[in-house]
Write a protein that holds these residues in place. Structure first.
Motif, PDB file in Angstrom:
ATOM      1  N   MET A  61      16.046  30.826 -37.251  1.00  0.00           N
ATOM      2  CA  MET A  61      15.896  31.322 -38.126  1.00  0.00           C
ATOM      3  C   MET A  61      13.890  30.592 -38.624  1.00  0.00           C
ATOM      4  N   THR A  62      14.538  29.375 -38.509  1.00  0.00           N
ATOM      5  CA  THR A  62      13.692  28.304 -39.740  1.00  0.00           C
ATOM      6  C   THR A  62      12.452  27.157 -39.109  1.00  0.00           C
ATOM      7  N   SER A  63      13.010  27.735 -37.690  1.00  0.00           N
ATOM      8  CA  SER A  63      11.644  26.869 -36.700  1.00  0.00           C
ATOM      9  C   SER A  63      11.667  28.059 -35.317  1.00  0.00           C
ATOM     10  N   ILE A  64      10.450  27.913 -35.298  1.00  0.00           N
ATOM     11  CA  ILE A  64       9.567  28.569 -34.469  1.00  0.00           C
ATOM     12  C   ILE A  64      10.619  28.727 -32.456  1.00  0.00           C
ATOM     13  N   GLY A  65      11.768  28.098 -32.548  1.00  0.00           N
ATOM     14  CA  GLY A  65      11.819  27.764 -31.184  1.00  0.00           C
ATOM     15  C   GLY A  65      13.364  27.970 -32.166  1.00  0.00           C
ATOM     16  N   GLY A  66      13.417  28.417 -32.955  1.00  0.00           N
ATOM     17  CA  GLY A  66      14.594  29.267 -33.803  1.00  0.00           C
ATOM     18  C   GLY A  66      14.630  30.645 -33.488  1.00  0.00           C
ATOM     19  N   ILE A  67      13.261  31.031 -33.739  1.00  0.00           N
ATOM     20  CA  ILE A  67      12.679  32.040 -33.406  1.00  0.00           C
ATOM     21  C   ILE A  67      13.173  32.962 -32.187  1.00  0.00           C
ATOM     22  N   VAL A  68      12.998  31.850 -31.131  1.00  0.00           N
ATOM     23  CA  VAL A  68      12.354  32.352 -29.935  1.00  0.00           C
ATOM     24  C   VAL A  68      14.121  32.326 -29.349  1.00  0.00           C
ATOM     25  N   LYS A  69      14.640  31.435 -29.255  1.00  0.00           N
ATOM     26  CA  LYS A  69      16.136  31.698 -28.787  1.00  0.00           C
ATOM     27  C   LYS A  69      16.615  32.866 -29.706  1.00  0.00           C
ATOM     28  N   THR A  70      16.044  33.305 -31.102  1.00  0.00           N
ATOM     29  CA  THR A  70      17.163  34.699 -31.432  1.00  0.00           C
ATOM     30  C   THR A  70      16.345  35.310 -31.026  1.00  0.00           C
ATOM     31  N   PHE A  71      15.402  35.892 -30.244  1.00  0.00           N
ATOM     32  CA  PHE A  71      14.534  36.787 -29.957  1.00  0.00           C
ATOM     33  C   PHE A  71      15.511  36.724 -28.175  1.00  0.00           C
ATOM     34  N   ALA A  72      15.039  36.029 -27.960  1.00  0.00           N
ATOM     35  CA  ALA A  72      16.130  35.926 -25.897  1.00  0.00           C
ATOM     36  C   ALA A  72      17.538  36.061 -26.347  1.00  0.00           C
ATOM     37  N   ASP A  73      18.336  35.778 -27.501  1.00  0.00           N
ATOM     38  CA  ASP A  73      19.607  36.120 -27.957  1.00  0.00           C
ATOM     39  C   ASP A  73      19.482  37.661 -27.576  1.00  0.00           C
TER      40      ASP A  73
END
Length: 95
Positions: A61-73
């Protein structure tokens, strides 16, 4: 022996007795301090393990890419979860 020699022997004996008593008391106190230090070290290790767990939970959750990955997962159904990828690596479940 002379009286002066007896006085010196008595004085040295009393001094030795005092140092022995003080040494024993100091040794007992040091043992107690080491037990307390051991408790503190164990508590510090528990805190470090908990901190590592927190870091693992929020690292995506520390970067935009991580947020997108978490949302997608979490919200996008993934058909290939747990199956072989094209490059031969297995995808981790739950991430």
């Amino acid at each position: 022996m002379n009286v002066a020699e007896w006085i010196l022997v008595a004085f040295l004996s009393v001094t030795l007795l005092i140092f022995l008593i003080l040494g024993i008391v100091l040794l007992i106190k040091l043992i107690g301090i080491t037990k307390e230090a051991k408790k503190i070290i164990i508590k510090g290790q528990d805190i470090a393990e908990n901190a590592n767990g927190v870091v693992e939970n929020v690292k995506d959750m520390t970067s935009i890419g991580g947020i997108v990955k978490t949302f997608a997962d979490k919200f996008v159904p993934n058909e290939n979860k747990g199956k072989e990828k094209s490059d031969g690596q297995r995808e981790e479940k739950g991430r």
